[in-house]
Design an enzyme around this catalytic site. Structure first.
Site, PDB file in Angstrom:
ATOM      1  N   LYS A 179       0.883  -1.181   0.000  1.00  9.46           N
ATOM      2  CA  LYS A 179       0.000   0.000   0.000  1.00  9.46           C
ATOM      3  C   LYS A 179       0.915   1.223   0.000  1.00  9.46           C
ATOM      4  CE  LYS A 179      -1.882   3.118   1.758  1.00  9.46           C
ATOM      5  NZ  LYS A 179      -1.726   4.507   1.272  1.00  9.46           N
ATOM      6  N   SER A 233       4.583   8.166  10.307  1.00  7.03           N
ATOM      7  CA  SER A 233       4.558   8.990  11.506  1.00  7.03           C
ATOM      8  C   SER A 233       4.220   8.146  12.746  1.00  7.03           C
ATOM      9  CB  SER A 233       3.512  10.094  11.337  1.00  7.03           C
ATOM     10  OG  SER A 233       2.249   9.518  11.129  1.00  7.03           O
ATOM     11  N   GLU A 254       9.235   1.851  11.464  1.00  2.00           N
ATOM     12  CA  GLU A 254      10.224   2.920  11.499  1.00  2.00           C
ATOM     13  C   GLU A 254       9.443   4.228  11.475  1.00  2.00           C
ATOM     14  OE1 GLU A 254      12.489   5.727   9.533  1.00  2.00           O
ATOM     15  OE2 GLU A 254      13.036   3.993   8.280  1.00  2.00           O
ATOM     16  N   CYS A 288      13.139  10.676   7.596  1.00  5.30           N
ATOM     17  CA  CYS A 288      12.888  10.418   9.027  1.00  5.30           C
ATOM     18  C   CYS A 288      14.166  10.609   9.838  1.00  5.30           C
ATOM     19  CB  CYS A 288      12.299   9.047   9.261  1.00  5.30           C
ATOM     20  SG  CYS A 288      12.564   7.913   7.940  1.00  5.30           S
ATOM     21  N   GLU A 384       8.899  16.599  15.709  1.00  2.00           N
ATOM     22  CA  GLU A 384       9.368  16.423  14.337  1.00  2.00           C
ATOM     23  C   GLU A 384       8.636  17.397  13.420  1.00  2.00           C
ATOM     24  OE1 GLU A 384       8.338  12.719  12.228  1.00  2.00           O
ATOM     25  OE2 GLU A 384      10.446  12.652  11.635  1.00  2.00           O
TER      26      GLU A 384
HETATM   27  P1  ADP Z   1       2.050  11.344   6.695  1.00  2.00           P
HETATM   28  O1  ADP Z   1       1.295  11.761   7.927  1.00  2.00           O
HETATM   29  O2  ADP Z   1       3.307  12.048   6.525  1.00  2.00           O
HETATM   30  O3  ADP Z   1       1.241  11.287   5.449  1.00  2.00           O
HETATM   31  P2  ADP Z   1       1.699   8.628   7.499  1.00  2.00           P
HETATM   32  O4  ADP Z   1       2.490   8.015   8.571  1.00  2.00           O
HETATM   33  O5  ADP Z   1       0.288   8.983   7.817  1.00  2.00           O
HETATM   34  O6  ADP Z   1       2.508   9.857   6.969  1.00  2.00           O
HETATM   35  O7  ADP Z   1       1.695   7.701   6.206  1.00  2.00           O
HETATM   36  C1  ADP Z   1       2.554   6.611   5.983  1.00  2.00           C
HETATM   37  C2  ADP Z   1       1.762   5.512   5.291  1.00  2.00           C
HETATM   38  O8  ADP Z   1       0.744   5.069   6.183  1.00  2.00           O
HETATM   39  C3  ADP Z   1       1.047   5.933   4.022  1.00  2.00           C
HETATM   40  O9  ADP Z   1       1.092   4.871   3.086  1.00  2.00           O
HETATM   41  C4  ADP Z   1      -0.370   6.158   4.494  1.00  2.00           C
HETATM   42  O10 ADP Z   1      -1.325   6.008   3.480  1.00  2.00           O
HETATM   43  C5  ADP Z   1      -0.512   5.068   5.518  1.00  2.00           C
HETATM   44  N1  ADP Z   1      -1.579   5.282   6.508  1.00  2.00           N
HETATM   45  C6  ADP Z   1      -2.117   6.451   6.943  1.00  2.00           C
HETATM   46  N2  ADP Z   1      -3.069   6.243   7.870  1.00  2.00           N
HETATM   47  C7  ADP Z   1      -3.151   4.897   8.051  1.00  2.00           C
HETATM   48  C8  ADP Z   1      -3.938   4.043   8.885  1.00  2.00           C
HETATM   49  N3  ADP Z   1      -4.841   4.520   9.724  1.00  2.00           N
HETATM   50  N4  ADP Z   1      -3.709   2.712   8.810  1.00  2.00           N
HETATM   51  C9  ADP Z   1      -2.778   2.203   7.978  1.00  2.00           C
HETATM   52  N5  ADP Z   1      -2.017   2.957   7.161  1.00  2.00           N
HETATM   53  C10 ADP Z   1      -2.196   4.285   7.190  1.00  2.00           C
END
Ligand code: ADP
Length: 489
Positions: A179, A233, A254, A288, A384
């Site tokens: 994904k 994040s 990570e 990161c 961050e």
């Molecule tokens: P940012 O906040 O910088 O967009 P994220 O940590 O939210 O970074 O995103 C990292 C990955 O996690 C992306 O592929 C995002 O689509 C996915 N993601 C975001 N929210 C969820 C969730 N609730 N469950 C699983 N994956 C998620």
């Protein structure tokens, strides 16, 4: 992208087929330099994730099990050569999708190739052990693939962070469902065109594009996923861990960082200045492990800051396609978030310095920024920011430097600049951080295990330990000779 690696827009890649999301909906990705639409992308949901996991399972249970470790190695090498042969196409696509300078995209595509080659070299060396129990027993361990691995990847280094977890997963004999981040999913899709032409079985590699809390959440919660790799994040990491907990799915995660770069009074200041600038402004600070806090000894504070300002003035900022030193941020919301942090710093009493003004009519640009006079309790010293913003703090003693270095909830990386081997190795020993670099920021590579302490996550990607996430250990204990008394536990 030249024609031989184009892929149909608005489609997922599941079981070797390009097909729309079940919902028939799509979303658009945007070029961060122009704010123009790049592609429409399928908005996958739980049913699509389910289909992809089923395809990966069929591939794992069927053809993948029949492939010998040596042949997995060959197949990874084949992928590496195929990706290498169209690296330039991929670099252009990555730049359009993520905004990063073309030279950085080229480096990251080369890094992706290197992950495939590195783990190709490991695929036939995933050994078990024998465990001594005395003459009447044979105890041996086998490192088996887990089965279907899920990869939830971020937008800041899209293809390279995907290959970082995909290559060891495939080397260990798994199949994968990916994904990619909704902001920059295109190179993950382009990689599917390479799988289609490769000799990997259909269903080895599946891509479900979509929104994080739809497709990502469905993947994290799916009972058919045997191990997850997540990079992103802290708050999303917590959501992924909670979803994964339902089925006891192991996760290597990570997460964020607020990594210090520590400059001592005996450092080579020219070298330190150049490394500090690279450490925070590469990829516009969107790594990161960006070295986002500068801790500098009081006696070299002025000379170092002068050198930083001079170097920042020489940076070229612009659209990634023009190959500048620094491109735009990934999205409008990230840009706004970073600008809000700069204002927070100002409100908290930091001095905002932007030696280089940037002014573009369009695109999510932020000027390289120094926050000077930062105090340890300020939010900009602890949280961050994920942008081109360097928070600068002073110290007087080594003890103070050590305390400041660990004064966040994170523990991903740290850079140390000194000519003293005692200082360098003493700090390397004491810091609560998973990755320490001495006199060169971003030192190390695919071979060097990488991951965080504390809220920066757990598990390690890269290197030989990177395989651990995608294997499980089976122990077999054999009683050789009946008759004697069994060994007590
Ligand atoms: P940012 O906040 O910088 O967009 P994220 O940590 O939210 O970074 O995103 C990292 C990955 O996690 C992306 O592929 C995002 O689509 C996915 N993601 C975001 N929210 C969820 C969730 N609730 N469950 C699983 N994956 C998620």
């Amino acid at each position: 992208m030249t024609s031989h690696h184009t892929f149909p827009h608005g489609r997922l890649f599941v079981a070797g087929q390009w097909r729309p999301a079940r919902s028939l909906t799509t979303f658009e990705t945007v070029d961060p330099a122009t704010e123009e639409k790049v592609a429409s992308v399928a908005r996958g949901g739980p049913q699509d994730v389910h289909d992809a996991v089923a395809a990966a399972r069929a591939s794992f249970d069927g053809p993948i099990r029949q492939i010998s470790p040596a042949d997995r190695s060959r197949l990874l090498t084949q992928l590496a050569r195929m990706l290498e042969s169209c690296a330039d196409d991929f670099a252009h696509l990555e730049t359009k999708d993520s905004g990063k300078p073309l030279s950085l995209s080229r480096d990251e595509i080369a890094g992706s190739v290197r992950y495939l080659d590195y783990y190709a070299g490991v695929a036939d060396k995933i050994h078990g052990q024998t465990v001594p129990l005395g003459p009447d027993y044979l105890d041996y361990t086998v490192r088996e693939p887990v089965g279907v691995t899920g990869h939830i990847t971020p937008w800041n280094a899209p293809l390279s962070l995907l290959c970082r977890s995909l290559a060891p997963a495939l080397a260990a004999g798994n199949s994968a469902v990916v994904k990619p981040a909704e902001q920059a999913p295109l190179t993950a899709l382009a990689l599917a065109t390479i799988f289609q032409k490769s000799d990997w079985p259909t269903g080895t590699y599946n891509v479900v594009t979509g929104i994080g809390d739809e497709a990502g959440a469905a993947l994290a919660a799916h009972p058919g996923i045997d191990a997850l790799s997540f990079t992103g994040s802290v708050s999303t990491g917590q959501a992924v861990l909670q979803a994964a907990a339902k089925h006891i799915t192991p996760v290597v995660c990570e997460l964020g960082g607020k990594s210090p770069q520590i400059v001592f009074d005996d450092a080579d200041l020219d070298l330190a200045a150049s490394e500090v600038v690279k450490g925070i402004f590469s990829n516009a600070g969107q790594y990161c492990d960006a070295g986002s806090r500068l801790l500098v000894h009081r006696s070299v504070y002025g000379p170092l800051l002068d050198r930083l300002v001079e170097r920042i003035q020489q940076l070229r900022v612009g659209p990634g396609a023009d190959n500048p030193d620094m491109g735009p941020l990934i999205s409008e919301s990230q840009r706004d978030r970073v600008l809000a942090y700069i204002e927070t710093g100002r409100d908290e009493g930091a001095r905002v310095r932007t030696p280089l003004k940037v002014d573009f009519p369009r695109g999510y640009f932020v000027a390289p920024t120094i926050l000077d006079n930062v105090a340890p309790q300020m939010r900009v010293a602890r949280e961050e920011i994920f942008g081109p913003v360097l928070a600068v703090l002073q110290f007087n003693t080594e003890a103070e430097a050590a305390e400041l270095a660990d004064a966040t909830d994170y523990g991903l990386a740290a850079g140390i600049y000194t000519r003293s081997i005692d200082r360098a190795l003493g700090f390397a020993r004491d810091l609560r951080s998973g990755y320490i670099m001495i006199n060169e920021y971003f030192a190390g590579g695919v071979e060097s295990p990488f991951g965080g302490y504390r809220q920066s996550g757990y598990g390690r990607e890269r290197g030989v330990p990177g395989l651990d996430n995608y294997t499980q250990l089976k122990t077999v204990v054999v009683r050789i000779r009946a008759g004697g008394p069994p060994r007590t536990r």
